[in-house]
Design a protein around this motif. Sequence first.
Motif, PDB file in Angstrom:
ATOM      1  N   GLU A  32       0.799  -1.268  -0.072  1.00  0.00           N
ATOM      2  CA  GLU A  32      -0.010   0.099  -0.178  1.00  0.00           C
ATOM      3  C   GLU A  32       0.822   0.984   0.139  1.00  0.00           C
ATOM      4  O   GLU A  32       0.744   2.055  -0.862  1.00  0.00           O
ATOM      5  CB  GLU A  32      -1.001  -0.151   1.240  1.00  0.00           C
ATOM      6  N   ILE A  33       1.848   1.171   0.875  1.00  0.00           N
ATOM      7  CA  ILE A  33       2.571   2.610   1.007  1.00  0.00           C
ATOM      8  C   ILE A  33       3.540   2.643  -0.226  1.00  0.00           C
ATOM      9  O   ILE A  33       3.850   3.621  -0.812  1.00  0.00           O
ATOM     10  CB  ILE A  33       3.796   2.379   2.309  1.00  0.00           C
ATOM     11  N   GLU A  57       2.609   1.677  -3.394  1.00  0.00           N
ATOM     12  CA  GLU A  57       1.707   2.132  -4.615  1.00  0.00           C
ATOM     13  C   GLU A  57       1.518   3.655  -4.283  1.00  0.00           C
ATOM     14  O   GLU A  57       1.524   4.601  -5.311  1.00  0.00           O
ATOM     15  CB  GLU A  57       0.544   1.427  -4.611  1.00  0.00           C
ATOM     16  N   GLU A  58       1.594   4.125  -3.061  1.00  0.00           N
ATOM     17  CA  GLU A  58       1.067   5.342  -2.705  1.00  0.00           C
ATOM     18  C   GLU A  58       2.362   6.375  -3.046  1.00  0.00           C
ATOM     19  O   GLU A  58       2.155   7.303  -3.708  1.00  0.00           O
ATOM     20  CB  GLU A  58       0.895   5.618  -1.088  1.00  0.00           C
ATOM     21  N   MET A  59       3.452   5.722  -2.913  1.00  0.00           N
ATOM     22  CA  MET A  59       4.670   6.723  -3.155  1.00  0.00           C
ATOM     23  C   MET A  59       5.028   6.781  -4.881  1.00  0.00           C
ATOM     24  O   MET A  59       5.418   7.635  -5.389  1.00  0.00           O
ATOM     25  CB  MET A  59       5.899   5.992  -2.518  1.00  0.00           C
ATOM     26  N   SER A  91       2.804   6.683  -6.957  1.00  0.00           N
ATOM     27  CA  SER A  91       1.808   7.650  -7.456  1.00  0.00           C
ATOM     28  C   SER A  91       2.331   8.958  -7.694  1.00  0.00           C
ATOM     29  O   SER A  91       2.024   9.921  -8.307  1.00  0.00           O
ATOM     30  CB  SER A  91       0.552   7.462  -6.968  1.00  0.00           C
ATOM     31  N   ARG A  92       3.141   9.277  -6.601  1.00  0.00           N
ATOM     32  CA  ARG A  92       3.818  10.864  -6.293  1.00  0.00           C
ATOM     33  C   ARG A  92       4.725  11.159  -7.740  1.00  0.00           C
ATOM     34  O   ARG A  92       5.003  12.287  -8.040  1.00  0.00           O
ATOM     35  CB  ARG A  92       4.557  10.973  -5.144  1.00  0.00           C
ATOM     36  N   GLU A 106       7.008   5.697   5.179  1.00  0.00           N
ATOM     37  CA  GLU A 106       6.938   6.238   4.043  1.00  0.00           C
ATOM     38  C   GLU A 106       8.016   7.070   3.553  1.00  0.00           C
ATOM     39  O   GLU A 106       8.320   7.408   2.342  1.00  0.00           O
ATOM     40  CB  GLU A 106       5.739   7.320   4.299  1.00  0.00           C
ATOM     41  N   ASP A 140       9.767   6.737  -0.125  1.00  0.00           N
ATOM     42  CA  ASP A 140       9.766   8.070  -0.859  1.00  0.00           C
ATOM     43  C   ASP A 140      11.181   8.394  -1.450  1.00  0.00           C
ATOM     44  O   ASP A 140      11.378   8.573  -2.517  1.00  0.00           O
ATOM     45  CB  ASP A 140       9.233   9.094  -0.174  1.00  0.00           C
TER      46      ASP A 140
END
Length: 576
Positions: free
Chosen positions: A445-446, A448-450, A452-453, A481, A485
């Motif tokens: 989850e983390i 995929e979130e990173m 997307s940035r 995160e 990142d």
Amino acid sequence: MKKNIYLRTFGWLMGIWLVFMIGFSVYVLSVEKNKIEEEFMARSRTIGVGVERTINDYQDSEDKKTAIREELSRTLNSYTDYQGYEAAVYTKEGGLISSTNEYWTCQYTSHREGNTHYIGYAVLDPKKWFSAEEIGEMEEYLYSVYPVKAGDPWYYWLHIEGFWLDGAEVIPNMIRVSKVLANDFNEQEEAISGSGERLEEPIYHSDYVDAGELPYYEQGAIQGNSVFYPDGKVRLRSDERQLALREALLDKHVFEEAIEAFHVLYAPENAANLGFSQPPALEVREGFIYRFITPYLYKGTAKLREDGITTGDYWVLTANEFNILTGALPILIPVWVSCFLIFSFTAGILSTQTWKTFRSREEMEQQRRNMTNAIAHDLKTPLAVISGYAENLAENVHTEKREHYAAGIQENVRRCDRMVKDMLELSRMESGGVILALEEVSLREITEEMLSRYEDVFTAKAITLTVDGTAEVRVDRQLMERVLDNLISNAAAHTVVGGTVQVSITEERWSVTNTGFPIPAEELDLIWQAYYKLDQSRTGSGSGLGLSIVRSIMELHGFQYGAENTEAGVCFWFEW
């Protein structure tokens, strides 16, 4: 420098070890000396009591002095056959009555009553009747070695065939040798029985001419005169050590000095201070060898004079010498060796730690210099831009670009702010000022979130992106995160156009691999340092602290991390 550190550390610790061991050795040797003194005095009293008993037994003889002299000549060697003691018996005037000697003991049948044989003992002075060569041969027979198997010589028996008895002294006519062979052995492999045979040769003659004045006996047997030690060693009365002790004991000046020292030592004013400790009267030291001589006063006629000095008719002088290292070495050697090993091991550890500390400080100092230079370099550009824009705004130059100048100033201020925050965050984590708020999170989850940035970056560079696997891990979400990142932004920045970025997640490992230029092998461990710069082709526009922050967060969590060059590209990973 490393060599100097090791030499200094080892030098100091070996110096401490040497001082400590010298002190310990002096103590052990002192204890050993005191123990030997006590044993010597105890044995001296035993010898003195034996002589005293002999004197008492012959006090009522018609010729008391002759009887005592003859009996002591027979028995004094047996009183001192333990551990090399020598003794001499003197009158109170210093006249020698008897002393230990090199004489051989002779056993014979003194008389018979019916079927009962009564055994008598006398002494034989071999130097009076035989040459040194003959004595040497006979001593070899007397002190022969023990057998190792059946049929070997067990011992040799020296027979006296005819002798005259002059008081307590034997005058031999002829000596012959019998050999006894070992037959049976016990469980300790010691011979317990044997069979003998008389040798035809050699035969030793004394050439004594009988004048018919002395009693004559037909048979006798010779026993050797040796000294036994606790460790099983045997020393002859005729060897150099025993001769030197005996000569010292028979010196009239030594006798007088020992008696005088005894009187001083046991004077009323000194005796009260002795307590249970009774040291020898005389002590001579040569290195680790101590020679002790002490007198024993015959109690039967002891009396106290008016001047406080105790006197008597007889003095028994006892002497022996000891090497105190003999008893101390079994203690000293293990302690010296074990302490040397311990101190060496300790010196090695201290030297290694000192060197590591020195290297760490050097590295920290180098990092500080590099960081200072990097900060100065990185802040120089935005500050210059801010300064230029501010001057233009102040002077109303190109007023139509005022909004552009303001935006530029704000962007560079944010850039400086971001750098300062990164520095503060890194400093806080390295100083242990961060408390982890652990929770179960999904790495997928983390990730995929990173990702997307940086979708715009991947699209602009035509990067192919793949994500495989999932895992739940207990971490501080905010810090994790930050890790992902930094690693993903680093991969996006350094992937070539048209390359690939692959994220792989397993139950124990997270990794991101991107195609691009490999990192030199010697720099794979250096990239985690703050502001460490690779070549300009791999330098982005960040603060230069991203990987250092990743390193600190991984160490806070106790995770393993690293970077490596693979066939698919550069791979950054961490494991939990």
